[in-house]
Design an enzyme around this catalytic site. Sequence first.
Site, PDB file in Angstrom:
ATOM      1  N   TRP A 327      11.704   3.129  -2.430  1.00 42.13           N
ATOM      2  CA  TRP A 327      12.544   1.933  -2.155  1.00 42.13           C
ATOM      3  C   TRP A 327      11.499   0.749  -1.999  1.00 42.13           C
ATOM      4  O   TRP A 327      11.840  -0.302  -2.571  1.00 42.13           O
ATOM      5  CB  TRP A 327      12.981   1.937  -0.461  1.00 42.13           C
ATOM      6  CG  TRP A 327      13.699   0.818  -0.351  1.00 42.13           C
ATOM      7  CD1 TRP A 327      15.034   0.258  -0.574  1.00 42.13           C
ATOM      8  CD2 TRP A 327      13.063  -0.494   0.394  1.00 42.13           C
ATOM      9  NE1 TRP A 327      15.111  -1.023   0.003  1.00 42.13           N
ATOM     10  CE2 TRP A 327      14.041  -1.259   0.512  1.00 42.13           C
ATOM     11  CE3 TRP A 327      11.843  -0.567   0.863  1.00 42.13           C
ATOM     12  CZ2 TRP A 327      13.710  -2.666   1.211  1.00 42.13           C
ATOM     13  CZ3 TRP A 327      11.439  -1.940   1.399  1.00 42.13           C
ATOM     14  CH2 TRP A 327      12.269  -2.805   1.739  1.00 42.13           C
ATOM     15  N   HIS A 328      10.233   1.132  -1.779  1.00 45.45           N
ATOM     16  CA  HIS A 328       9.345  -0.068  -1.905  1.00 45.45           C
ATOM     17  C   HIS A 328       8.714  -0.386  -3.315  1.00 45.45           C
ATOM     18  O   HIS A 328       8.540  -1.474  -3.639  1.00 45.45           O
ATOM     19  CB  HIS A 328       7.948   0.582  -1.038  1.00 45.45           C
ATOM     20  CG  HIS A 328       8.174   0.662   0.193  1.00 45.45           C
ATOM     21  ND1 HIS A 328       8.433   1.442   0.964  1.00 45.45           N
ATOM     22  CD2 HIS A 328       8.072  -0.506   1.181  1.00 45.45           C
ATOM     23  CE1 HIS A 328       8.605   1.303   2.502  1.00 45.45           C
ATOM     24  NE2 HIS A 328       8.495  -0.075   2.589  1.00 45.45           N
ATOM     25  N   GLY A 329       9.057   0.247  -4.206  1.00 48.34           N
ATOM     26  CA  GLY A 329       8.793   0.161  -5.657  1.00 48.34           C
ATOM     27  C   GLY A 329       8.448   1.291  -6.577  1.00 48.34           C
ATOM     28  O   GLY A 329       8.403   2.516  -6.185  1.00 48.34           O
TER      29      GLY A 329
END
Lengths: 484, 368
Positions: A327-329
Site C-alpha cells: 500500500w505504501h508504494g
Amino acid sequence: MVFNSVEFAVFFTGFFLLYWFVFNRYLKQQNLLILIGSYVFYAWWDWRFLLLLAASTAFNYYLGIHIKKAETFTRRRFLLYLGLLQALGTLLYFKYFNFFIESFTRGFSAFDLNIDVHLVNIILPLGISFYTFRTVSYIIDIYNGKTQPTTNWVIFFAYVAFFPTLISGPIDRVGLLIPQFETKRVFNYENAVDGMRQILWGFFKKMVVANNCALIANPVFDRYHDLPASTLVLGAFFYTIQIYADFSGYTDMATGFSRLLGFNITKNFNYPFFARNIADYWRRWHMSLTSWVTDYVFLPLTIRFRDYGKIGLVMAIMINLIVVGIWHGANWTFILYGVLHGLYFIPLIIKGTMNKKKKAGIASSFQSFSELKNILLTFLLVMFTNVVFRARNITEAFNYYMSLFSKTIIAKPVLATDATIVITTIVCIVVMLSIEWIHREKSYGFQIGYFKKPVLRWALYLVLITSIFCFSPAEGSQFIYFQF
Amino acid sequence: MKLFIQKILLLCLILLVILCYPLYILYKAGEFVDPDTIINRQRKEHNLFHQAYTDESGYIKLRNVRLRKPEVLVLGSSRVMGFRSFFFKNESSFYNASRGAQSTKGLNDFLDSIPDVSPKILMVSLDQFWFNERSKSSAFPMSLKRHYSLTSTFLSSFERVCFDILRGKASFNKINASNDNIGLFAIMRDEGFRYDGSFKYNKGSRQEADSLQIFKENYNSIEEDANHYEHGAVLSKEDLRELTIFLERCKKRNIHVVAFLPPYAPFIWDKLLENKSKYQYMFELQKTLPVLFAKYDHKFFDFSDITKIGGNNQEAFDGLHLSENANLRMMIEMCKQDTTLNGHCNLEHLTGLLRNADSPRNILKDGR
C-alpha cells in the site's frame, strides 16, 4: 498546501471564519463550503488531479446507490467488481504500473529474454491511496449491507475530499464520518481548545522532532557505505523516530483541524513505541489502515484459511502485512517490509499470545522489568525493519544490513550533522516521548486540559511555540506520508 | 465561540510581542526579500546582497545570466568571486557567476540551464579537489533552483537571528539606518554580491593576513585529511569525463573556454608541496588538464601557485579564497596569452589598476 505553511494558515483562518460565521446557519451550506475548501486545498498542489478525484468520487457515489438498488445478487456483485476494478485500476496505473513493468522486464531478462518496454512518466496523485481506500470501503460496506448509501452528493463528495484528512489520512470509514456530515455542527469550546492543543503538539512533533531527525538520518542513509555500523544504528534510530513524529504529527494536526470544524475523526496512533510486542505495535501504528486491511483482507482470509490452523493464521497475517507494505508504494522494499513484520508474528502465533492485549502502563510506571524489555525489543524490531522501509531498493537495504553486522558496531559513531542539532534533537525526542508516556492513557500526547492553573497551560503553550520557532530547521517541510 | 476567538487573539498578541523584534530585524534587513526581487532591485540600485540565513545565490546568478546574456562569463566556485566588470572594456558585457558551479557536474548543469545563452568567452575555474576521487562527497552541490518560501525563510532565520541579536551581530540602529543593501550580512558587514556578480569582502570583518592565523583552519584540514584538503592519489575518472563532456559541448556551442586551476594562498600551497605525496592527484591534474584542453582548442592555465605571477599571502582571505587583486593578476596573465580574451580587455589599463591598487585586498578604494 501543507499544514505547516503560511499559505495554509491564511487559508484555514479564512475558512474557519466563513465556516462558523457566514455559512453556519444551514448544514448544506457548511458541507458545500467544506467541499469547495477541500477542492481548493487539493488544487493548490495540482488542479489537474482534481478531475481524477472528482470523477472517482462521482463514480463511487452512483455505484453506491446502484449497488443498493440492484435487485439480483449477480448484479450487485457485478457492480461491486466494477467499483473495485475502477479503484484498483486507478491505483495500479498511477502507483504500480511502472513497478510491474520493470519487475516483468527484469524477470524475463533473467531468462535471457530481453524485452524493450518504455516506462511511462507517471506523477502520483497526492493522497490517492487514502481516498481510494475510503471509496472502496464505502462500496464494500454497502454491498455487505453494513451501511446505507448516501443520497446527498455534497456530503459524499465532502466526505471523500475532507481536506484535513485528504492527503495523508486517517482513512475514515463511512460509518464514522458521514453521520457527522449529516448532523448540524455546533461549536464546542472545549473541543476546539483541545483541537488547538493537538495541532500545537502535531506541529512540535513534525517541525521540531521529525525535521531535525531527518537532518541526522538522511546523511547516514545517503552515505551508509562509508560509515561504521554504530552510526548506521543511530541512522535507523533517528529515522524510526522521524517517521513516527512526522506521520503522527500530521495526524495530530489533521485531528485538531477537524475538531475545530466540529468533526471527530479516526484515531490513527496510540503510542506505538510503548507497544509490548509486534501485534500490539500494529494495533497502535497507522490504526486506520490496519483496521481497514483487517476488515477487508485479514478477516476474509482467516475465514478462508481457518482449516489450516496456525499455518493458516500465519498465511493470513503474512498476506495482510504484505498488503500493508505494498500500500505504501511500488517497491520490493515495501513487500520485504511486510514480510519481515509478518515473520515477527510467528513466535507470537506459536506461543498463542498474539491477541493478548496489555494496556500500556496501567500503573504509574512499568509493571515489570520484562515489560520494559518487551517495549525495547519491539522498538528494536521496528527500527531494524524501518531500514528496508527507508531504503531506495532491496540492494541498498541489504547492503545497509550487511554493514550493520560488522565489527564497527563498537566504533565511535560519526554523524555528519552539527553536534548542536544532534543534542537538540535528542533532548526534543526525550521531551516528546516523556510527555507521551505521561499521557499514554489520553487520546493524544499533549492533552493537558486537566491542568487546573491556566497560567501553567499557557506557559507550556508558549514554551512549545517558542521551541517550534527556535528549533525547526528550514528543510524537510514535506511530510513522508505524502508520497503514499 | 467568542471566548475561543478572544483567547486565540490573546495568544497571537503574546506571540507577536515575543516575535516582533526579531521579525522586524529580519524584515528590515531584507532577509525575507525573495530572489527575484533582489535581482530587480540590484538592477535599479546596484546595491549589495548577502542574506545571512538563506542562500539563493545559485538561482540569482543563473537568472542574471539568462537575463543579461553576457559575452564574458565567469563560472566556478567561491574562489573566483573577485573577477570584476571593470576588468573589461565593455563592463555590461560581463557577469561573474561564481558559486554557480561547485563541481564538474555543476558546470554541465549550469550549461544545461542556459540553453539560450552562449557567451563568447567562458572563464572557468576548476577547483583542484573536484578531481580527487576521495573527496567527491565533500563538494556540496549548488542548487540553481529557486527554493524561497516565506515559511522556510522564517523558520530557518528565527532562532539564529535571536542569537545574533544577543551577540550584537544584528544591530537595530545599523539595520534601521540602512536602506539600500539587502540582507543582514550586506548591512552589518558591508559585504556581499555586487551587481556584476563579484563579491565584496569587507576588509574590517576579515583578519589581517600578516599573522598567518587565517590559514590555521586550512592548515588543520591538510593535517586532518578533510574539508577540501582530502588526501588523494587518484584522479577521478568520472570528473574528467564530465569535464570532457563540458568542453565538447562548449565547442559545439561556439563558446571559447578559458579555464584555470585557481590559486591557493602561498602559505597553503607550500604546505601542499611539503605533503606532495599525499596529494598526488593534484599534481597529476597539472599534467592531465593541459593535454585535454589542447585537444579541444580551449585555453588552460595553472594558477595554483600565485607567487609565479607576483601574488602573496597578503592577497588571501584564507587558504582558498584570494582577493580581487589576485584575480586581476590572473586576468592579466590570461590576457597576455589568449588573444580572444585580450580582445575584450585593455592590458595597459589592467596593469595600471594593479599598480595603483588601494590595498592588497582591494583594487578600488573601500572595495567599491
